[in-house]
Design a protein around this motif. Sequence first.
Motif, PDB file in Angstrom:
ATOM      1  N   PHE A  34      64.861 107.225  13.755  1.00 43.23           N
ATOM      2  CA  PHE A  34      64.581 108.537  13.176  1.00 43.23           C
ATOM      3  C   PHE A  34      63.684 109.407  14.061  1.00 43.23           C
ATOM      4  O   PHE A  34      64.058 110.533  14.417  1.00 43.23           O
ATOM      5  CB  PHE A  34      63.928 108.382  11.791  1.00 43.23           C
ATOM      6  CG  PHE A  34      64.853 107.840  10.745  1.00 43.23           C
ATOM      7  CD1 PHE A  34      65.753 108.676  10.089  1.00 43.23           C
ATOM      8  CD2 PHE A  34      64.835 106.492  10.412  1.00 43.23           C
ATOM      9  CE1 PHE A  34      66.615 108.176   9.117  1.00 43.23           C
ATOM     10  CE2 PHE A  34      65.691 105.991   9.446  1.00 43.23           C
ATOM     11  CZ  PHE A  34      66.580 106.831   8.803  1.00 43.23           C
ATOM     12  N   ALA A 114      65.084 113.584   9.613  1.00 45.68           N
ATOM     13  CA  ALA A 114      64.398 112.587  10.431  1.00 45.68           C
ATOM     14  C   ALA A 114      62.918 112.526  10.075  1.00 45.68           C
ATOM     15  O   ALA A 114      62.331 111.439   9.948  1.00 45.68           O
ATOM     16  CB  ALA A 114      64.570 112.913  11.913  1.00 45.68           C
ATOM     17  N   GLY A 118      61.937 109.161   8.288  1.00 49.26           N
ATOM     18  CA  GLY A 118      61.093 108.471   9.264  1.00 49.26           C
ATOM     19  C   GLY A 118      59.653 108.374   8.799  1.00 49.26           C
ATOM     20  O   GLY A 118      59.016 107.327   8.921  1.00 49.26           O
TER      21      GLY A 118
END
Length: 288
Positions: A34, A114, A118
């Motif tokens: 990510f 992301a 993440g």
Amino acid sequence: MPRQHRKRTKLAHVLKFVFLTAGAAAMGVALELFLVPNQMIDGGITGISIILAKLTGLPLGIFLFFINLPFLLLGFKQIGRTFAFSTLYGIAVLSVTTSLLHPVPAFTSEKLLALSFGGVLLGAGVGLVLRFGGSLDGTEIVAIIVSKKRRLSVGQIIMFINLFIFLAAGFVFGWDSAMYSVFTYYLATKVMDIVIEGLNESKSVTILSSEHEDISDAINERLGRGTTLIYAKGGYSKEDTLMVFCVVTRLELAKLRSIVQEIDPGAFIAIEPVYEVLGGNFQKKSIH
């Protein structure tokens, strides 16, 4: 030691191993699938490692492992053997995970996705490792040591270090990526807060047990923290007793729980956040 007690202790060790592995692996997934492919970084040693990997072209796992090693040795002296071994294992799993996942394509190239996924994975992974008595970044160890010599909190020192890391990321990855990284770090911190139930540097612990003398001695000898025995009287039983009181850092909390439950599995333990510790010589004794 009773057989049931041995089984409980063995199960606790197995669970600790499982959650340390899961936490370190989750952080590796967050980084390689990510954040890093989308040019986002974390703070601390991890952020420095990502920047160096970008500049040199070498695998991220190499920097994560070897840059953390000197701080791990400091942690061995300051926090104890159990913490050091747990941290070494966590960092090793993290390094191997990033190396194995490096050839795998990123899950998304959308920055916000992301950042979100993440950041959540990163915070959950770090939180799990901290909760079970380890660490995945040497920055916090440095902050704890420096805070003992300067009138600064651990949080202030970490913030100061990360300020320079995110500024460096701006020059290496671009300022958009640096700003995304700041939001990623903020999200990860909040998730970590939920997982480990507070980001406070210290915790006050009150323990009520018939084995108060043994627990007090064990905390002194095995954790290196001073304790205070407080006279108390049971509201229902009307019996006089002693409570054990001590203040520990959040990195030491998992080991303290283990010590108390090993001596008296039925002990009453109350844990409260401590936002600031002043005076009283809040220093660790040497652990033999």
